[in-house]
Design an enzyme around this catalytic site. Structure first.
Site, short mmCIF file in Angstrom:
data_model
loop_
_atom_site.label_atom_id
_atom_site.label_comp_id
_atom_site.label_asym_id
_atom_site.label_seq_id
_atom_site.Cartn_x
_atom_site.Cartn_y
_atom_site.Cartn_z
N LYS A 14 0.84 -1.21 0.00
CA LYS A 14 0.00 0.00 0.00
C LYS A 14 0.88 1.25 0.00
O LYS A 14 2.09 1.17 0.25
CB LYS A 14 -0.92 -0.02 1.23
N TYR A 58 17.90 27.93 13.26
CA TYR A 58 16.76 28.75 13.68
C TYR A 58 16.51 28.62 15.17
O TYR A 58 16.80 27.56 15.75
CB TYR A 58 15.48 28.30 12.96
C1 LIG Z 1 -0.62 -2.01 6.75
C2 LIG Z 1 -1.23 -3.32 7.10
C3 LIG Z 1 -0.44 -4.47 7.16
C4 LIG Z 1 1.09 -4.43 7.08
O1 LIG Z 1 1.56 -3.91 8.31
P1 LIG Z 1 3.12 -3.84 8.65
O2 LIG Z 1 3.18 -3.38 10.07
O3 LIG Z 1 3.71 -2.81 7.74
O4 LIG Z 1 3.69 -5.17 8.41
C5 LIG Z 1 -1.07 -5.69 7.33
N1 LIG Z 1 -2.42 -5.77 7.47
C6 LIG Z 1 -3.21 -4.67 7.45
C7 LIG Z 1 -4.67 -4.83 7.64
C8 LIG Z 1 -2.64 -3.41 7.29
O5 LIG Z 1 -3.42 -2.33 7.29
#
Ligand SMILES: *Cc1c(COP(=O)(O)O)cnc(C)c1O
Length: 367
Positions: free
Chosen positions: A37, A258
Site C-alpha cells: 500500500k 533557527y
Molecule cells: C498495513 C497493514 C499491514 C502491514 O503492516 P506492517 O506493520 O507494515 O507489516 C497488514 N495488514 C493490514 C490490515 C494493514 O493495514
C-alpha cells in the site's frame, strides 16, 4: 565533488528479496503476502511487487482502489491476487471487477453492497472478510460475523479469506495478543472453507499460533524490525544519502540554526548536508537522530527544509562527500524512534525530490 547537490534515494531490491525470504522462512507453512500500500511504503509499488513476484509472492495487499488498479497494470501478464484493504466502497464494483481486485469487506454495509453487485452481474464474487478482534479499527464485529453466516446476506459472495489485525503485535508479551488470537480462532471457525490471516510483520514473528494460512508483512519487507527496533536479520532497503555542501567551525556554546535552543557543547566542525525535510528527513529526527558521515554515526543538530546539519568533530571530510541519513548505518527504526514516530512513517515520507535509483533487478532470470 558530487555533480549535483541533490539527495539520492537508493532502493535495494536484493535487500527486499532477502527480507522476503527471512519472513517466508519465519512464517513457514503460511503464504507470505506482501503489503504494498501507499506505493510500496513510498518506495515504488511496481518494481517492488514485480521483484517479490519473481521471488515467489502471489498475493498482494493495497489500501486504496486506485492503488489496486495501478498495481494490476504494473503486474500485467502475472496472475497476482490483489486485495484492497479499503474494501467495497459505494459504486466501486465495476472498477474492482475490471481490474480483477478482491475487496476486503469491513462492515455489513460493504457486505450488502458487494452482495448486491455480485447478484447483479451474476456468478460469485471472490472477497475477503475482515473481522475486528479487539483493535476497534476496520472490520465487522464478532457478533455481526456470527449473525452473517446464519443469514442470506452473503449471497453471490465467495469468502476466500477471513482476516483480522493485531493492535500490539510489536510487543510479544502483551496480553492483548492472546486475547485477539482467541477471538480470531473463534471467528475463523465460522468460515471453515476460507483461509485465515491475522499477522502483519510483527505477528509473523510471534510464533506458529499467529501465522494461520497467510501473513501480511509490510514494514519488515523494507527492513523495519517486527518489534519496532533494528533486527539484524533484516536488511535496509531504502538508503537516503546527500552530499556535504559545506563544513563550518562552530565555537563552544554557539547557537546553531533557527531559534535559540540548539547549541554546540564544545567547539566543533559541522557539515551542511544537502537534504532536509523536503526530501523526507523527518524534522523531529534532530532530537537524538544520527547520520553516518566519515565512517561513523554522528549527531544531527538540525533538519531544515533543504539542509541538515551534522556534527563532524575533527573527522576528515570534504564538500561532495556523501552522508547517509537513512540506510544500512543510520537505521530506519533508530531514526524513527528519534523522530518520535515509527518506521512506516519514515519511509512513506521519503519524497520525490531525492533522485531515485533502484539497485538489483526487478525480475530474476526466468520469472
Ligand atoms: C498495513 C497493514 C499491514 C502491514 O503492516 P506492517 O506493520 O507494515 O507489516 C497488514 N495488514 C493490514 C490490515 C494493514 O493495514
Amino acid at each position: 565533488m558530487a555533480p549535483s547537490s541533490r539527495a539520492r534515494l537508493s532502493i535495494d531490491l536484493d535487500a527486499l528479496a532477502h527480507n522476503y525470504h527471512v519472513i517466508a522462512a519465519e512464517a513457514a507453512g503460511a503464504e507470505t503476502a506482501p503489503v504494498v500500500k501507499a506505493d510500496g511504503y513510498g518506495l515504488g509499488a511496481a518494481p517492488i511487487a514485480r521483484r517479490l513476484w519473481a521471488e515467489g509472492a502471489r498475493t498482494f495487499f493495497v489500501a486504496r482502489l486506485e492503488e489496486g488498479e495501478a498495481l494490476r497494470a504494473a503486474m500485467a501478464h502475472r496472475s497476482a491476487r490483489i486485495l484492497v484493504l479499503d474494501g467495497f466502497m459505494p459504486g466501486a464494483g465495476p472498477r474492482l471487477a475490471a481490474a480483477g481486485l478482491t475487496p476486503v469487506l469491513n462492515s455489513l454495509d460493504q457486505v450488502a453492497a458487494a452482495s448486491r453487485f455480485a447478484q447483479h452481474v451474476g456468478g460469485s464474487l471472490p472477497c475477503a472478510l475482515q473481522v475486528d478482534t479487539g483493535m476497534n479499527r476496520q472490520g465487522l464485529g464478532r457478533a455481526e460475523a456470527a449473525a452473517l453466516v446464519q443469514s442470506d446476506r452473503l449471497a453471490g459472495l465467495s469468502i476466500e479469506l477471513v482476516m483480522s489485525h493485531l493492535g500490539c503485535g510489536a510487543i510479544p508479551d502483551h496480553g492483548r495478543n492472546a486475547d485477539q488470537l482467541a477471538a480470531f480462532r473463534a471467528v475463523r471457525q465460522l468460515f471453515p472453507q476460507a483461509k485465515a490471516s491475522l499477522a502483519a510483520s510483527a505477528g509473523a514473528f510471534l510464533g506458529p499460533d499467529y501465522r494461520f494460512d497467510l501473513v501480511r508483512p509490510g514494514i519488515s519487507l523494507f527492513g523495519g524490525g517486527p518489534m519496532e527496533r533494528p533486527d539484524p536479520r533484516l536488511r535496509a532497503v531504502a538508503r537516503l544519502e546527500a552530499p556535504i555542501l559545506d563544513i563550518r567551525h562552530v565555537g563552544a556554546g554557539e547557537l546553531i540554526g533557527y531559534g535559540a535552543t540548539i547549541r554546540a557543547d564544545a567547539a566543533t566542525r559541522v557539515a551542511l548536508i544537502g537534504a532536509g525535510y523536503a526530501d523526507g528527513v523527518i524534522r523531529a529526527t534532530r532530537r537524538g537522530g544520527q547520520a553516518w558521515a566519515a565512517g561513523a554515526l554522528r549527531r544531527l543538530y538540525i533538519v531544515d527544509m533543504d539542509l541538515t546539519v551534522v556534527d563532524l568533530g575533527d573527522a576528515s571530510a570534504q564538500p561532495g562527500d556523501m552522508v547517509e541519513l537513512l540506510g544500512p548505518h543510520a537505521l530506519l527504526d533508530d531514526q524513527a524512534q528519534a523522530a518520535g514516530s515509527i518506521a512506516h512513517e519514515c519511509l512513506v515520507r521519503l519524497s520525490t525530490r531525492a533522485q531515485r535509483i533502484y539497485l538489483g533487478a526487478e525480475a530474476s532470470a526466468g520469472a
